[in-house]
Design a protein around this motif. Structure first.
Motif, mmCIF file in Angstrom:
data_model
loop_
_atom_site.group_PDB
_atom_site.id
_atom_site.type_symbol
_atom_site.label_atom_id
_atom_site.label_comp_id
_atom_site.label_asym_id
_atom_site.label_seq_id
_atom_site.Cartn_x
_atom_site.Cartn_y
_atom_site.Cartn_z
ATOM 1 N N PRO A 146 120.649 11.214 40.610
ATOM 2 C CA PRO A 146 121.608 11.041 41.200
ATOM 3 C C PRO A 146 122.373 10.441 40.970
ATOM 4 N N ASP A 149 123.787 7.031 43.745
ATOM 5 C CA ASP A 149 123.302 5.978 42.944
ATOM 6 C C ASP A 149 124.274 6.465 42.089
ATOM 7 N N ARG A 154 118.729 3.000 39.593
ATOM 8 C CA ARG A 154 118.278 2.019 40.784
ATOM 9 C C ARG A 154 116.808 2.590 40.469
ATOM 10 N N ASN A 331 116.050 5.371 45.488
ATOM 11 C CA ASN A 331 117.890 5.440 45.593
ATOM 12 C C ASN A 331 118.490 4.820 46.687
ATOM 13 N N ASN A 332 117.686 4.587 47.698
ATOM 14 C CA ASN A 332 118.665 4.156 49.014
ATOM 15 C C ASN A 332 118.403 2.344 48.619
ATOM 16 N N ASN A 336 122.130 0.645 49.000
ATOM 17 C CA ASN A 336 122.618 1.736 48.773
ATOM 18 C C ASN A 336 122.315 2.418 50.497
ATOM 19 N N LEU A 439 125.937 -3.288 41.297
ATOM 20 C CA LEU A 439 124.168 -3.089 41.535
ATOM 21 C C LEU A 439 123.718 -4.820 41.068
#
Length: 472
Positions: A146, A149, A154, A331-332, A336, A439
């Motif tokens: 990561p 992120d 995530r 991850n996205n 993100n 987050l």
């Protein structure tokens, strides 16, 4: 004894089926009082450690900017190299293994912190199934680093929450990674979506039979060696995505089995895309795992995972079962996405593969809304998710600090570039605490928006939106 058995059988229907799903949550079940004994470093960690020795070789897989979908290879033209892997856990001697490795990912191949594919082999260069940190043995693993992120959470958070409500989500474990004895930070060891007893325990095809269980992925065509001919592709329903056959492969692959998958998948999608449902065509319910489709939608919408239903989108079907989606790559998620910002309002999957049609069925839509309401009261409760985040951060402890020292440039916005940061510069955070706050706040706002607007999904099944459509 017999009366007790009868009582149990009577109460069995009242047991919440979600409680029967087992999931290992590393931060809950692993003690922080343990110590990982390393013979090459003096870092003090309770986490497992993976050391990759490349024997001086360059790891292939870096993106070639000039050619989309192309990656660097070795001097010999190979796409992967053989590396020695040592896995340290607690006071035990390290687990010694060999693997073929390369950099993995899409845009993440350009990040400073790399992710890896690990394909374990034996001394004869043949695939070798290896158990890892309590996860079932398999030869193929993902070592996710990561980086974009900044929270580092995530994929761990989303995979584990999903694993509580769906029959399968890839298992994950945090590890700290060294490459050639150099510290590279905090990583997440992840199961790949594949056929095996500990992952997708699919029925194997019989000898000389073309009928087979299968796994397919919808993604960017330029990343695929070959695309699978099927209804969604040749009708452009999945555009700009295409399908790739992930199983069967190698010894179990035949051209006849690929053709079987194409026909079977085309039949399934053709049934789903038939119209109108209002005339009583509910045959699709016997072909797909309806609740799994509910849960896939809910978890990806809660996490605002923009790619789901378009890219990195997996489905499997056992010969004896139904078409089922599997989650992958958060991850996205949660605003993100590197190129664009996404607000907490709106839906992403309503135009995704299958859902653009399934949501036109009133029964499906109502069931999805009911399922969302149930999950938000329990497994996906806002308070529970926030506590899960806090507990994970506490568990990781100094590993977060070590990672952020190793990659301290990610918080230095004076080094901003378009490869390693979110676009635009003001979307990036200055420190780890801000990453966690961002987050949590996004998850809270996203959850509240869904709570207040989930009923609006009914508009997609209203005849006024689709009464003009007919099958061509």
């Amino acid at each position: 004894m017999i009366p007790l058995l009868i009582l149990f059988l009577l109460l069995l229907p009242l047991i919440d089926q979600n409680e029967l799903k087992k999931r290992t949550h590393q931060h809950k079940e692993m003690s922080t009082n343990t110590y990982t004994a390393l013979d090459f470093s003096d870092i003090d960690t309770h986490l497992p450690v993976i050391n990759i020795d490349t024997d001086g070789q360059m790891v292939p897989g870096e993106s070639i900017e000039e050619v989309k979908g192309s990656y660097e290879v070795t001097e010999d033209g190979e796409s992967e190299i053989k590396a020695s892997i040592q896995l340290y856990e607690g006071q035990s001697s390290p687990q010694e293994m060999n693997a073929m490795i390369h950099y993995r990912g899409n845009s993440s191949r350009s990040f400073r912190k790399k992710s890896y594919d690990l394909n374990f082999i034996d001394n004869n260069q043949q695939k070798k199934d290896v158990p890892m940190l309590g996860m079932e043995a398999d030869n193929n693993w993902s070592l996710h680093g990561p980086y974009l992120d900044r929270s580092l959470l995530r994929n761990y958070l989303a995979m584990n929450l999903t694993g509580e409500i769906m029959d399968y989500a890839p298992n994950v474990r945090y590890v700290e990674v060294f490459v050639n004895d150099k510290y590279e930070g905090l990583y997440l060891l992840m199961e790949k979506i594949s056929k095996s007893e500990g992952r997708l325990a699919l029925t194997s095809p019989e000898n000389n039979s073309n009928m087979t269980s299968y796994i397919v992925e919808y993604d960017r065509p330029y990343r695929m060696e070959s695309t699978l001919d099927n209804f969604l592709t040749y009708t452009y329903k999945s555009f700009p995505s295409a399908a790739e056959l992930k199983y069967p492969q190698n010894d179990e692959y035949t051209k006849g089995r690929e053709q079987f998958v194409s026909r079977d998948l085309s039949y399934l999608t053709n049934v789903i895309y038939q119209f109108p449902y209002a005339q009583g065509n509910k045959h699709y319910k016997s072909l797909i795992d309806v609740q799994a489709f509910y849960d896939y939608f809910i978890i990806n919408e809660l996490f605002r995972n923009i790619d789901a239903g378009h890219y990195s989108t997996y489905f499997y079907r056992d010969l004896k079962g139904k078409l089922t989606p599997v989650v992958w790559d958060f991850n996205n998620s949660l605003d993100n996405y590197q190129e664009l910002a996404f607000s907490e309002s709106g839906y992403s999957l309503t135009q995704g593969i299958f859902y653009e049609r399934l949501l036109k069925d009133e029964d499906f839509t109502n069931g999805l809304i009911r399922r969302y309401t149930e999950l938000r009261k329990n497994e996906l409760n806002e308070k529970r998710i926030n506590q899960y985040i806090d507990d994970t951060v506490d568990f990781l402890g100094n590993a977060i600090k070590r990672n952020n020292i190793r990659w301290q440039d990610m918080y230095d916005l004076s080094q901003y570039d378009t490869k390693n940061y979110l676009h635009q510069v003001d979307r990036n955070v200055d420190d780890y605490e801000e990453a966690i706050t961002q987050l949590k706040r996004y998850l809270e706002r996203r959850g509240k928006w869904l709570d207040n607007n989930i009923d609006t999904l009914r508009q997609y099944s209203h005849p006024s939106r689709h009464s003009h459509e007919s099958i061509k």
